[in-house]
Enzyme design. Sequence first.
Site, PDB file in Angstrom:
ATOM      1  CG  HIS B 322      -1.971   0.936   1.410  1.00 54.85           C
ATOM      2  ND1 HIS B 322      -2.720   1.179  -0.240  1.00 54.85           N
ATOM      3  CD2 HIS B 322      -2.581   2.148   2.359  1.00 54.85           C
ATOM      4  CE1 HIS B 322      -3.584   1.787   0.175  1.00 54.85           C
ATOM      5  NE2 HIS B 322      -3.392   2.659   1.768  1.00 54.85           N
ATOM      6  CG  HIS B 355      -3.632   7.338  -1.570  1.00 54.21           C
ATOM      7  ND1 HIS B 355      -4.478   6.796  -2.263  1.00 54.21           N
ATOM      8  CD2 HIS B 355      -3.250   6.940  -0.592  1.00 54.21           C
ATOM      9  CE1 HIS B 355      -4.589   5.306  -1.186  1.00 54.21           C
ATOM     10  NE2 HIS B 355      -4.048   5.773   0.178  1.00 54.21           N
ATOM     11  CG  PHE B 414      -9.327   7.517   5.948  1.00 51.06           C
ATOM     12  CD1 PHE B 414      -8.561   7.624   6.284  1.00 51.06           C
ATOM     13  CD2 PHE B 414      -9.568   7.758   4.612  1.00 51.06           C
ATOM     14  CE1 PHE B 414      -7.276   9.109   6.605  1.00 51.06           C
ATOM     15  CE2 PHE B 414      -8.600   9.428   4.339  1.00 51.06           C
ATOM     16  CZ  PHE B 414      -7.698   9.644   5.154  1.00 51.06           C
TER      17      PHE B 414
END
Lengths: 399, 427
Positions: B322, B355, B414
């Site tokens: 990630h 991102h 998130f």
Amino acid sequence: MSVDVVGQAWRTPLGDTVDTAVGRLLAGERAATDQLRFETRTYACRIGAPILSSPQRSKHSRFLRRMGLFGLEAAHEALQQARTRGCEVSGERLGIFCGYGGLRAHWDDMMEALSGQQPEQSGTWERGLKRIHPYWMLKHLSNNAHALLAADLSARGDGATYGGATAGSQALGAAIRALDAGSIDVALVFAYDSLLEPETLVDLAARGAATTAELARLAAPYDVQAGGFVPGEAAAALVLQRPGSGGALMSITAADGGDGRPSEPGSETLAAVAARVARADTVVDGAGRAVPGLDTEERTVLAGSLGEGARLTAVQAAFGQLGAATTLVQAIALGNCLGRGVLPGITGLREPAEGPLIPLRESQPTDARSALALSTGAPGLAAAVRIEITDAPALRGAP
Amino acid sequence: MSRAVITGCGIVSALGLGTRAFWNALSEGRAAVGPIRHFDASKLPTRVAGEVPVLETNGTWLREALGGHLSEVAIEAWEQSGALRDRKIGFGWVAALEAWRQAGCGDDGQDTWLSMALGLEQAFLEDFGPLLRKEGGRPSIDWAAESGAPLPRVRFRSRIDLCAEGLTSMLRLGGPVIPHVSACAAGTLAVAHAASLIERGAATRVLCGASDSMVNPLGLGGMSRLGAPSPRAEPDACRPFDRRRDGLVIGEGAAMFVVESEERALARGALPLARILGWGSTQDAYRATAPLPDGAMAKRAMQQALKRAGLSARDIGYVNAHGTGTPLNDPAEARAIREVLGHVPVSSIKGAVGHLMAASGAVELAACLLPFQRDCLPGTAHHRERDPECDIDVIGERPREAHVDTVLSNSFGFGGQNATIILGRWS
């Protein structure tokens, strides 16, 4: 696969507890009102079915809007009930699956930062973007309720958040698959949605989906005068376990599908989704769209699989259309009605349109132990859930 | 149980339109983060992004890209709706069309499901024009109800619904639409969900993936207020696993895949690009904006994926991390990778493309096809100084030649939503 329901809770326009709201449903009450939280005099659709209570004070208020807070309340309550029924699980074996219907602009929330902007977008930062609250994005984050609930419960298992009109059904389906695959032991499924936002009312009326009738002339789904549904809002939660784990209130099977149409799904899609969960059922809770053509199509295809004599109800006639929360509310409502041995009438049904199935004008006794429920949404989405009661006394609630 | 294979891939990213541009750039070690060009970002705190090299916001580029897939009448309808100027909708459409073509799918989408994530940003400043023209009082939605003018429907519709409607119309898809909205893990979960449907026999073909763009004043403004982006307005602002990392850089784009059962793919003569071997999903149950510091649940997601794939740690030849380049995320992920997989080559492409938020997992999964296509492991743009806190085998700025048969991709969102997916070489 069918799974067991060991906990349930909701916040609905007919009440915050299951007993209260089911009691009012069976008494033939309807939640529709023209007294909404905002002024609707100039709107084509001026009525809705709102939740009348307010969310409890919560440490999560800075991250969550009103419906998300209702969602958390329902989820906590459902898990508490599950615990009283012997369900003990937390940590990596507890999964959380969420259906969130509010993927919308929420214009009024943004006005503070945007009302000073110019159409040509000059100086956007100085004109208001710099005043956006640091948590503004988090407050509109699609999976924030999921994340906060996971932290509250230390739930670290499988899980995801689904969006859109049938998101609750998709969350339910994902939870059932995770239980089937053995990646978790308990699933907490919750969904929340409100169609009672200014932008949503404007859009639903423009699409001809929501009623434009005055409250006094409001016609129910499956009525010859039907002219669109009543937008509503709800949050609901179910706690699920694999069959045979003990403590079951009812068992539940879910399916969702679609056909890619821009608006409501076609009748073949409804029939296909219903067929995936139906099992010799004689009671069906219809999608209740209150559009005569769609209502007739639905009755025709359901008669094909259930028989013309199946009894038809529509809990959304009382609660309003609940978007992503629909499937979970249907499951709780029908399970508890069956547990009481009473089928709810279609609230406000005065003159049923011609067609197969038997629309219920009033609540009536039943010995049926299962029911099928359908819901639909755009674009081309359909969902079905089948409920079979296993512990009628517990569903009957307090005397 | 059917095995799920990827037979088509389409990509839109800062590295260009199409898989060829994407894989060429990654195998050459190029990066594409730079100053924002398609609007004036000079006064915003965030002024660099992984911007797709399509500057028009009036939909001209998209109109050309869609040529042949929609009638002129349909294109005009979409133009009227405003969908053509929503970059993430356009990116999703273009990526899906490429994937569909690459898979050799024709006019037979009736049984195809759509499982996708789309960025959740629902409004644009230009949508406020009509509201701002209201005379007197506070601008509000009431204008639309009172005006009597034709309703600007796009302003009220969910963007993911609009994107799905376009795809089902263009490709005549007849199956259900499953919108994934699990933040930055959504793209990976959309593909995992597709594979799950194939394995269980619920679907025989799924068009899946994700698209996102927050490269606009509202998106960048909101993210800036949250404090997530790097404070530096330089092309090398995002430095995954580097000692000097200080935040993320926003990117935009899409990746879409055709996933189907191996039997069906082979029966129709399609050549799979990869197998989907396993996936895992967990939650941190920690904080909305920070990962669990010890990476325990990221670790668990990887272990789940290995278990589902029937693999051991030593089978994994490459990890696409990630790797956001933020101070907190990278050490937690590095620790999880080290503990589960040991000394395996790892890279993050976020330094090169930014991102991509909801689309990040899908585009990074597309990068995971590069080892199978060209025996090349993507590099980590702007990773120059090793950080002892990230004690893993980070591939530096230059790609690494290697023949690997199994790769793993992580996506962490998130709210602590973790997703891992494992692909295998198809032969």
